[in-house]
Scaffold this motif. Structure first.
Motif, PDB file in Angstrom:
ATOM      1  N   LYS A   1       4.696  -0.141  -1.671  1.00  0.00           N
ATOM      2  CA  LYS A   1       5.307   0.630  -0.571  1.00  0.00           C
ATOM      3  C   LYS A   1       6.305  -0.231   0.197  1.00  0.00           C
ATOM      4  O   LYS A   1       7.389   0.230   0.573  1.00  0.00           O
ATOM      5  CB  LYS A   1       4.224   1.145   0.374  1.00  0.00           C
ATOM      6  CG  LYS A   1       3.280   2.168  -0.241  1.00  0.00           C
ATOM      7  CD  LYS A   1       3.891   3.547  -0.333  1.00  0.00           C
ATOM      8  CE  LYS A   1       3.939   4.235   0.988  1.00  0.00           C
ATOM      9  NZ  LYS A   1       4.414   5.623   0.885  1.00  0.00           N
ATOM     10  N   LYS A   2       5.946  -1.503   0.421  1.00  0.00           N
ATOM     11  CA  LYS A   2       6.833  -2.406   1.165  1.00  0.00           C
ATOM     12  C   LYS A   2       8.138  -2.645   0.408  1.00  0.00           C
ATOM     13  O   LYS A   2       9.208  -2.765   1.018  1.00  0.00           O
ATOM     14  CB  LYS A   2       6.129  -3.751   1.389  1.00  0.00           C
ATOM     15  CG  LYS A   2       5.062  -3.720   2.458  1.00  0.00           C
ATOM     16  CD  LYS A   2       5.645  -3.685   3.859  1.00  0.00           C
ATOM     17  CE  LYS A   2       6.306  -4.998   4.225  1.00  0.00           C
ATOM     18  NZ  LYS A   2       6.864  -4.953   5.602  1.00  0.00           N
ATOM     19  N   LEU A   3       8.034  -2.727  -0.923  1.00  0.00           N
ATOM     20  CA  LEU A   3       9.208  -3.028  -1.739  1.00  0.00           C
ATOM     21  C   LEU A   3       9.943  -1.782  -2.211  1.00  0.00           C
ATOM     22  O   LEU A   3      10.894  -1.865  -2.990  1.00  0.00           O
ATOM     23  CB  LEU A   3       8.787  -3.860  -2.955  1.00  0.00           C
ATOM     24  CG  LEU A   3       8.187  -5.242  -2.634  1.00  0.00           C
ATOM     25  CD1 LEU A   3       7.646  -5.894  -3.891  1.00  0.00           C
ATOM     26  CD2 LEU A   3       9.229  -6.134  -1.965  1.00  0.00           C
ATOM     27  N   GLY A   4       9.494  -0.595  -1.769  1.00  0.00           N
ATOM     28  CA  GLY A   4      10.189   0.646  -2.107  1.00  0.00           C
ATOM     29  C   GLY A   4       9.789   1.252  -3.433  1.00  0.00           C
ATOM     30  O   GLY A   4      10.525   2.077  -3.978  1.00  0.00           O
TER      31      GLY A   4
ATOM     32  N   LEU B   1      -3.132   0.461   4.711  1.00  0.00           N
ATOM     33  CA  LEU B   1      -2.550  -0.817   5.111  1.00  0.00           C
ATOM     34  C   LEU B   1      -1.088  -0.654   5.507  1.00  0.00           C
ATOM     35  O   LEU B   1      -0.629  -1.202   6.517  1.00  0.00           O
ATOM     36  CB  LEU B   1      -2.667  -1.830   3.962  1.00  0.00           C
ATOM     37  CG  LEU B   1      -4.089  -2.280   3.599  1.00  0.00           C
ATOM     38  CD1 LEU B   1      -4.075  -3.122   2.337  1.00  0.00           C
ATOM     39  CD2 LEU B   1      -4.720  -3.052   4.744  1.00  0.00           C
ATOM     40  N   TYR B   2      -0.354   0.127   4.713  1.00  0.00           N
ATOM     41  CA  TYR B   2       1.067   0.328   4.992  1.00  0.00           C
ATOM     42  C   TYR B   2       1.270   1.099   6.299  1.00  0.00           C
ATOM     43  O   TYR B   2       2.125   0.735   7.109  1.00  0.00           O
ATOM     44  CB  TYR B   2       1.717   1.082   3.835  1.00  0.00           C
ATOM     45  CG  TYR B   2       3.199   1.325   4.011  1.00  0.00           C
ATOM     46  CD1 TYR B   2       4.116   0.299   3.847  1.00  0.00           C
ATOM     47  CD2 TYR B   2       3.673   2.587   4.358  1.00  0.00           C
ATOM     48  CE1 TYR B   2       5.475   0.513   4.009  1.00  0.00           C
ATOM     49  CE2 TYR B   2       5.026   2.813   4.515  1.00  0.00           C
ATOM     50  CZ  TYR B   2       5.919   1.774   4.346  1.00  0.00           C
ATOM     51  OH  TYR B   2       7.267   1.991   4.517  1.00  0.00           O
ATOM     52  N   ASN B   3       0.475   2.134   6.498  1.00  0.00           N
ATOM     53  CA  ASN B   3       0.638   2.962   7.700  1.00  0.00           C
ATOM     54  C   ASN B   3       0.226   2.232   8.967  1.00  0.00           C
ATOM     55  O   ASN B   3       0.784   2.485  10.038  1.00  0.00           O
ATOM     56  CB  ASN B   3      -0.171   4.259   7.560  1.00  0.00           C
ATOM     57  CG  ASN B   3       0.398   5.179   6.513  1.00  0.00           C
ATOM     58  OD1 ASN B   3       1.603   5.206   6.297  1.00  0.00           O
ATOM     59  ND2 ASN B   3      -0.460   5.908   5.816  1.00  0.00           N
ATOM     60  N   LEU B   4      -0.737   1.325   8.874  1.00  0.00           N
ATOM     61  CA  LEU B   4      -1.117   0.532  10.041  1.00  0.00           C
ATOM     62  C   LEU B   4       0.061  -0.317  10.523  1.00  0.00           C
ATOM     63  O   LEU B   4       0.254  -0.520  11.718  1.00  0.00           O
ATOM     64  CB  LEU B   4      -2.302  -0.382   9.694  1.00  0.00           C
ATOM     65  CG  LEU B   4      -3.703   0.224   9.797  1.00  0.00           C
ATOM     66  CD1 LEU B   4      -4.740  -0.764   9.292  1.00  0.00           C
ATOM     67  CD2 LEU B   4      -4.017   0.634  11.226  1.00  0.00           C
TER      68      LEU B   4
ATOM     69  N   ALA C   1      -4.002  -3.842  -2.384  1.00  0.00           N
ATOM     70  CA  ALA C   1      -2.956  -4.826  -2.090  1.00  0.00           C
ATOM     71  C   ALA C   1      -1.685  -4.526  -2.888  1.00  0.00           C
ATOM     72  O   ALA C   1      -0.571  -4.619  -2.366  1.00  0.00           O
ATOM     73  CB  ALA C   1      -3.465  -6.230  -2.410  1.00  0.00           C
ATOM     74  N   LEU C   2      -1.874  -4.131  -4.162  1.00  0.00           N
ATOM     75  CA  LEU C   2      -0.719  -3.767  -4.991  1.00  0.00           C
ATOM     76  C   LEU C   2      -0.001  -2.543  -4.421  1.00  0.00           C
ATOM     77  O   LEU C   2       1.238  -2.513  -4.354  1.00  0.00           O
ATOM     78  CB  LEU C   2      -1.183  -3.481  -6.425  1.00  0.00           C
ATOM     79  CG  LEU C   2      -0.099  -3.015  -7.405  1.00  0.00           C
ATOM     80  CD1 LEU C   2       0.960  -4.089  -7.594  1.00  0.00           C
ATOM     81  CD2 LEU C   2      -0.715  -2.628  -8.754  1.00  0.00           C
TER      82      LEU C   2
END
Length: 499
Positions: free
Chosen positions: A426-429, A219-222, A420-421
């Motif tokens: 990853k989004k929040l570092g 999800l993050y890499n997309l 999702a977690l």
């Protein structure tokens, strides 16, 4: 040292099935190293269900091949495209791509291949010599020693690993909390189950790993992979000149030794080793300004170090049952799924598995050296495949794979929740690694702590009076106090400057 188990281990490696899975592991590892973002931990987590139908030694040989194969795969895109496929290859970008722009892409890849082979081989030899010694020493470990070791491991992962220290500590605390879900092993009381029978036996490692490292990474890499892939540099003159070999030989030797020792350290691993090796070479250099502009030592040192670290991180896993990094935690889960308990008894009770896995690394490193350059063109073509095509296929494999473990739909729900977690982390570092490692070590920590308190009749000072646990706790206190000491020294230095 009795050489019979070691020789028997080579007999296990050269069985056709094990050789085939070693080749598969190395090739898949190189491929995963090339594809940015996915990483060996995510790949091994996704492939966990595949290991159910094969022998334990065969499964671990394949998973180990994926791990150390990924270390070199990331080098290819780092040099040719300035796009590190694996976190441990980030440092290689600096000088590797600079060499490629000078028309020396082949030289950079050749030195990286040789450095990786030497670093890995040095580490395997040291692993073969040291692991049995560590295992025999670990036989003296009881619940107090394992309590101190688990505490130290969680702290080191949180403080030594890359990223924000406070965020790593928070992730580790969440992992420890998740480890308490389910029935209490001593009283059978249910904890944090909320009346759900599916949670009564605790959270399973497989959906957590596949969610955080598999679905979360996808999800993050997309979202992140929007930039176009630039044209790769041409590869020629793959074999380095005598001058290049002479200049890089010292860096390869130093990187191999440094990588081996940092790989053993919980939280160290390949990424920290490559960074430390690069910094060491730059500090030693007569002309540090060459680094970042095409210094061959800037490729040789980190590539040797990350492969040496990838191998040496098997020492705490196989001999102490303590995973040193996130990928080792996933392999730890694979061993448990196969009914194998890593720890001091593994060397004596499962010599075929132990020496089979260790000796397979010799074959794997040779295969990496042979295949690394001829497959460059293929890997660059695969890199051009759009993420929007690869991602749905990977998600489908992940969901089907986790369902086949227990044939339970609840596991699919867990994968989605932890996916999702993982994405939000990853989004929040936040690095998911400390969470997974703390989850793995959490059960060991709780059980050992409570058993120790029963042995000591509730007297916690018993931990300090035992030599091994007392020493480990002293190291724990030193590591915990180190950031505060550094901050205090910086503040005093600033106060002196103001005065």
């Amino acid at each position: 040292m009795d050489l019979t188990p070691v020789l028997d281990g080579f007999g296990v490696v050269f069985q056709p099935t094990n050789m085939l899975y070693c080749v598969i592991g190395v090739v898949v590892g190189m491929l995963i190293g090339v594809l940015p973002g996915l990483g060996p931990a995510a790949t091994i987590a996704i492939l966990l269900p595949v290991t159910f139908g094969i022998e334990p030694v065969t499964a671990i040989i394949m998973l180990a091949g994926i791990f150390y194969g990924a270390q070199y795969g990331g080098t290819i895109t780092s040099v040719l495209l300035r796009l590190p496929g694996e976190a441990s290859s980030v440092v290689t970008v600096f000088d590797g791509h600079a060499l490629a722009r000078q028309g020396k892409a082949g030289t950079a890849l050749g030195v990286a291949a040789i450095g990786s082979f030497i670093g890995g081989t040095v580490s395997i030899i040291a692993l073969s010599l040291l692991a049995p010694v560590v295992a025999s020493f670990a036989l003296d470990f009881g619940p107090p020693e394992y309590t101190a070791l688990a505490l130290l491991g969680i702290l080191l992962v949180s403080t030594v690993s890359s990223g924000h220290r406070l965020k790593a500590l928070i992730a580790a605390c969440v992992g420890l909390l998740l480890a308490t879900v389910g029935r209490d092993g001593f009283t059978s009381a249910e904890r944090f189950t909320f009346g759900n029978l599916s949670l009564a036996d605790g959270l399973d490692f497989v959906p957590i790993a596949m969610g955080l490292f598999g679905l979360g990474e996808i999800l993050y890499n997309l979202e992140e992979r929007h930039r176009a892939v630039q044209a790769p540099a041409t590869v020629a003159n793959v074999w380095p000149s005598k001058k290049d070999l002479r200049e890089s030989s010292g860096a390869i030797g130093r990187g191999s030794v440094l990588g081996f020792f940092l790989g053993i350290l919980p939280g160290g691993g390949a990424t920290l080793s490559s960074l430390a090796a690069y910094a060491m070479e730059k500090r030693r250099a007569k002309d540090p300004s060459r680094f970042g502009k095409g210094a061959i030592e800037g490729v040789a040192a980190p590539e040797s170090a990350n492969n040496a670290a990838a191998t040496s991180s098997f020492i705490p896993l196989l001999t102490l049952g303590i995973p040193a990094n996130a990928t080792m935690a996933v392999i730890f889960g694979a061993l448990l799924i196969q009914g194998v308990s890593p720890g001091p008894q593994l060397v004596s009770e499962e010599p075929e598995l132990f020496w089979g896995v260790v000796n397979s690394m010799y074959l794997g490193n040779i295969l990496l050296l042979i295949m690394s350059i001829p497959l460059v063109g293929l890997f660059v073509r695969i890199l051009r495949v759009r993420a929007t095509v690869l991602a749905p296929i990977t998600v489908l494999i992940t969901l089907v794979g986790v369902y086949t473990v227990n044939n339970d739909v609840f596991d699919i729900v867990l994968v989605i929740v932890f996916g999702a977690l993982g994405y939000l982390m990853k989004k929040l570092g936040f690095d998911p690694g400390p969470l997974v490692l703390a989850f793995v070590l959490g059960s060991l920590l709780e059980e050992s702590l409570r058993r120790s308190l029963l042995i000591f009749d509730g007297d916690a000072t018993g931990f300090v009076t035992r030599p091994i646990s007392g020493t480990l706790l002293a190291v724990f206190v030193l590591v915990a106090a180190l950031p505060a000491v550094r901050a205090l020294m910086k503040r005093r230095a600033k106060d002196k400057e103001l005065v």
